[in-house]
Structure formats: C-alpha cells, structure tokens
Motif scaffolding. Structure first.
Motif, short mmCIF file in Angstrom:
data_model
loop_
_atom_site.label_atom_id
_atom_site.label_comp_id
_atom_site.label_asym_id
_atom_site.label_seq_id
_atom_site.Cartn_x
_atom_site.Cartn_y
_atom_site.Cartn_z
N VAL A 94 2.03 -6.62 -1.49
CA VAL A 94 2.29 -5.35 -2.15
C VAL A 94 3.26 -4.51 -1.32
O VAL A 94 4.28 -4.02 -1.82
CB VAL A 94 0.97 -4.58 -2.37
CG1 VAL A 94 1.24 -3.13 -2.75
CG2 VAL A 94 0.13 -5.26 -3.45
N GLU A 95 2.96 -4.35 -0.03
CA GLU A 95 3.82 -3.50 0.80
C GLU A 95 5.20 -4.12 1.00
O GLU A 95 6.20 -3.40 1.09
CB GLU A 95 3.15 -3.19 2.14
CG GLU A 95 2.86 -4.37 3.02
CD GLU A 95 2.17 -3.96 4.33
OE1 GLU A 95 1.80 -2.77 4.46
OE2 GLU A 95 2.01 -4.83 5.21
N GLU A 96 5.30 -5.44 1.00
CA GLU A 96 6.61 -6.09 1.13
C GLU A 96 7.45 -5.89 -0.14
O GLU A 96 8.67 -5.72 -0.06
CB GLU A 96 6.43 -7.58 1.42
CG GLU A 96 5.95 -7.86 2.85
CD GLU A 96 5.54 -9.31 3.07
OE1 GLU A 96 5.58 -9.76 4.22
OE2 GLU A 96 5.15 -9.98 2.07
N ASN A 97 6.80 -5.91 -1.30
CA ASN A 97 7.51 -5.62 -2.55
C ASN A 97 8.07 -4.21 -2.54
O ASN A 97 9.22 -3.99 -2.94
CB ASN A 97 6.57 -5.79 -3.75
CG ASN A 97 6.67 -7.15 -4.40
OD1 ASN A 97 7.52 -7.38 -5.26
ND2 ASN A 97 5.83 -8.08 -3.96
N ILE A 98 7.29 -3.26 -2.10
CA ILE A 98 7.72 -1.86 -2.09
C ILE A 98 8.83 -1.64 -1.07
O ILE A 98 9.78 -0.88 -1.31
CB ILE A 98 6.51 -0.94 -1.78
CG1 ILE A 98 5.47 -1.06 -2.89
CG2 ILE A 98 6.97 0.52 -1.65
CD1 ILE A 98 4.15 -0.39 -2.59
N ALA A 99 8.76 -2.34 0.06
CA ALA A 99 9.73 -2.15 1.14
C ALA A 99 11.01 -2.97 0.97
O ALA A 99 11.95 -2.81 1.74
CB ALA A 99 9.08 -2.51 2.48
N ASP A 115 3.58 3.33 3.09
CA ASP A 115 2.18 3.80 3.14
C ASP A 115 1.98 5.00 2.21
O ASP A 115 0.95 5.11 1.53
CB ASP A 115 1.81 4.18 4.57
CG ASP A 115 1.73 2.97 5.50
OD1 ASP A 115 1.65 1.83 4.99
OD2 ASP A 115 1.76 3.17 6.73
N GLU A 116 2.96 5.90 2.19
CA GLU A 116 2.89 7.09 1.34
C GLU A 116 2.81 6.68 -0.13
O GLU A 116 1.97 7.19 -0.88
CB GLU A 116 4.11 7.97 1.58
CG GLU A 116 4.18 9.19 0.65
CD GLU A 116 5.52 9.93 0.75
OE1 GLU A 116 5.51 11.16 0.60
OE2 GLU A 116 6.56 9.27 0.97
N LEU A 117 3.65 5.74 -0.54
CA LEU A 117 3.70 5.33 -1.94
C LEU A 117 2.49 4.50 -2.35
O LEU A 117 2.02 4.59 -3.49
CB LEU A 117 4.99 4.58 -2.22
CG LEU A 117 6.25 5.45 -2.12
CD1 LEU A 117 7.51 4.60 -2.20
CD2 LEU A 117 6.26 6.51 -3.22
N ILE A 118 1.99 3.69 -1.44
CA ILE A 118 0.77 2.93 -1.72
C ILE A 118 -0.39 3.88 -1.98
O ILE A 118 -1.24 3.64 -2.86
CB ILE A 118 0.45 1.96 -0.55
CG1 ILE A 118 1.40 0.76 -0.61
CG2 ILE A 118 -1.00 1.50 -0.61
CD1 ILE A 118 1.24 -0.21 0.53
#
Length: 303
Positions: A94-99, A115-118
């Motif tokens: 999930v965090e790799e997709n967002i980043a 982290d903010e968007l998660i």
C-alpha cells in the motif's frame, strides 16, 4: 477556477453532453448527480482531457485542458482522476503504491507524506500489505491516497466510496473531504449516493438529457426540487397536486381531506416507512410505529 464553457461531447455520432457551462472555485466541492447513463463519468473523463471536445472549452486558471489530439500524454500535473477501475500495482505494498510517484531524493519527507495519506484513508493497519490481497474497498482507498500524493489542485472522483463497506463510509467521507478542504483542493465528485453530497458538497450539478438542468447548493435543491429526478435523489417523495412532498413531510392527523389506506409498513430503524393507497397513487410517509394493512389514515403536509 475551473471554467467550463459550452462543452459538447459525442461518442462517434451519439451526443452525450451538450452545451454544458459551469465553474468551480479553488477549494470548492462540486457533486455531479444524474441517472445511470446520464454522462457523469464521461464528464469527468472530458474534464481530465481523456477525450477531445466536439466544441467548447475547459480552463483551469489560465491553462486550457485539451484532449489526446493535443497531448501525447493524457492529463495534467495539477489534476488527478480516480476512476472506478483503480489501476494499482498489485505486487507492491500500500505505502509503495502511494509513494510510487513521489521523490526518492527526500525519503523522510516522502515517508511522512505517505503516512499522512494512509491516515486520511484509514489504512494504517495495511501499510505494509501487498495490494493484491486487499478488498475492493481497500483498493479504492489506496487509489484515493495515491491521487492525493502529489498534491493536485483539482481532484476528480468517480463514485469514490462505492466499494467501501457501509460501516466505514461515514468516517472515511469525513476524513477525505475534510482533508480536501484543509488543503484547498477543488473536488468534483460523480455520485449516486446522497451521503457523498449532504454535508460535503458546496454545489450540485444535475445532469439530465445531456444538459445541466440544475446547479445550486444541496439545501436549495432539497427544499425546492424542480423535477422528480432531483427529489428522488434526496429520498422517498410523493407528487400531491403537482407538488413534490417528501415522505417525512407527511404526518398522520385526526382529520383531513387527504385520506389513504395503508398497504405496507417498512421498518427503517427510528421510523417506519408507510405505503398507502391514495386515489390511483401510492403515498409514502414516515410514522413512529407500524400501521396495520387496510387502516384508513388522514394525512397532512408539514413543511
């Protein structure tokens, strides 16, 4: 602001949108409603530059939004579009997709942003989970976060909470729309769900028969619906002497000229929705308890 002037678009020879004109201010939340097939999703794609216009213009501030005839790559940096198909990368987290599209030169800032968007999309417990293992609703939330990652000025959302479980929708709506307001992001949402609109949208655009038939604040359209389409969006309604009357605006009284015979009672939690026969129509009204089928009731309109 977003400025749309005389927009007309056709699929081959079939006109879908005709002579649409409207504006959206910086930070404004605009909801687009209409029946299935009315062109809600098509309008978002046109605003994104996915299609070329038959005529008309779209501007964001001084930048004209143009289609594929003019742009090798569809879309603009200032605008993000979240479709009902999420187009995520399934084999990374999930965090790799967002980043994915954030800078690698500033890892600490990137991680803070992720982290903010998660947190905004309420997926803290799934940050390290691969996207392929997520539910449809969780994937939809990842797509929302990824669209916000590069801080767009305009966000286009197509049924953004349609895959989300009901128990999660309310808090997620509050979180996402509050974030957009705080960041002054212009948001245009195509939806069929009034809960995506009430409490969040500054204005509603109603699409019908290829045109914008209403453009006003939700409370204005709720109080004075001009068509069955608009009234139905807000809930059960009746047409009594050519006037739209919501179910909650009818109450049982001891005597009145408006008399109906109860046909069915539907439990709705804190009230019952009663269906009753009146002349050749069925009226719907809310009542604090169930009423027996066949009961004759007198009704009064209360606004």
């Amino acid at each position: 602001m977003l400025n749309v002037t005389a927009l007309t678009f056709s699929y081959q020879k079939s006109t879908v949108l005709k002579d649409l004109s409207f504006t959206a201010k910086v930070g404004e939340n605009i909801a687009i409603i209409g029946e299935s097939g009315s062109g809600k999703s098509t309008l978002l794609k046109v605003l994104y530059g996915e299609y070329d216009l038959d005529k008309g213009q779209i501007f964001w501030k001084d930048q004209e939004v143009l289609g594929p005839k003019h742009n090798l790559v569809i879309g603009y940096d200032f605008m993000k579009y979240v479709a009902q198909e999420f187009d995520l990368m399934p084999f990374i987290t999930v965090e790799e997709n967002i980043a994915k599209y954030l800078s690698r030169f500033y890892p600490e800032e990137t991680q803070q942003r992720v982290d903010e968007l998660i947190k905004v999309v309420e997926l803290e417990a799934f940050a390290k989970v691969k996207v392929k293992t997520l539910s449809g609703g969780q994937k939809q939330r990842v797509a929302l976060a990824r669209a916000l990652a590069k801080q767009p000025e305009v966000l286009l959302l197509d049924e953004p909470f349609s895959h989300i479980d009901n128990f999660k929708k309310q808090s997620l709506r509050r979180s996402v729309f509050s974030y957009l307001k705080a960041k002054n992001i212009t948001c245009i949402v195509a939806t069929h769900d009034k809960e995506d609109v009430l409490g969040f949208a500054d204005r509603m655009l109603v699409l019908d028969q290829k045109h914008v038939v209403a453009n006003a604040a939700p409370d204005v359209l709720f109080k004075t619906p001009k068509s069955p389409l608009i009234a139905a969006f807000f809930g059960e309604f009746n047409t009594i002497h050519d006037t739209f009357v919501y179910a909650h605006q009818l109450r049982v009284v001891k005597t009145s000229a408006l008399q109906a015979k109860v046909e069915q009672a539907y439990y709705k939690g804190h009230f019952y929705l009663i269906a009753a026969k009146w002349e050749s129509s069925t009226l719907f009204f809310e009542h604090h308890e169930a009423l027996q089928n066949g009961t004759l009731v007198c009704l009064e309109v209360v606004k």
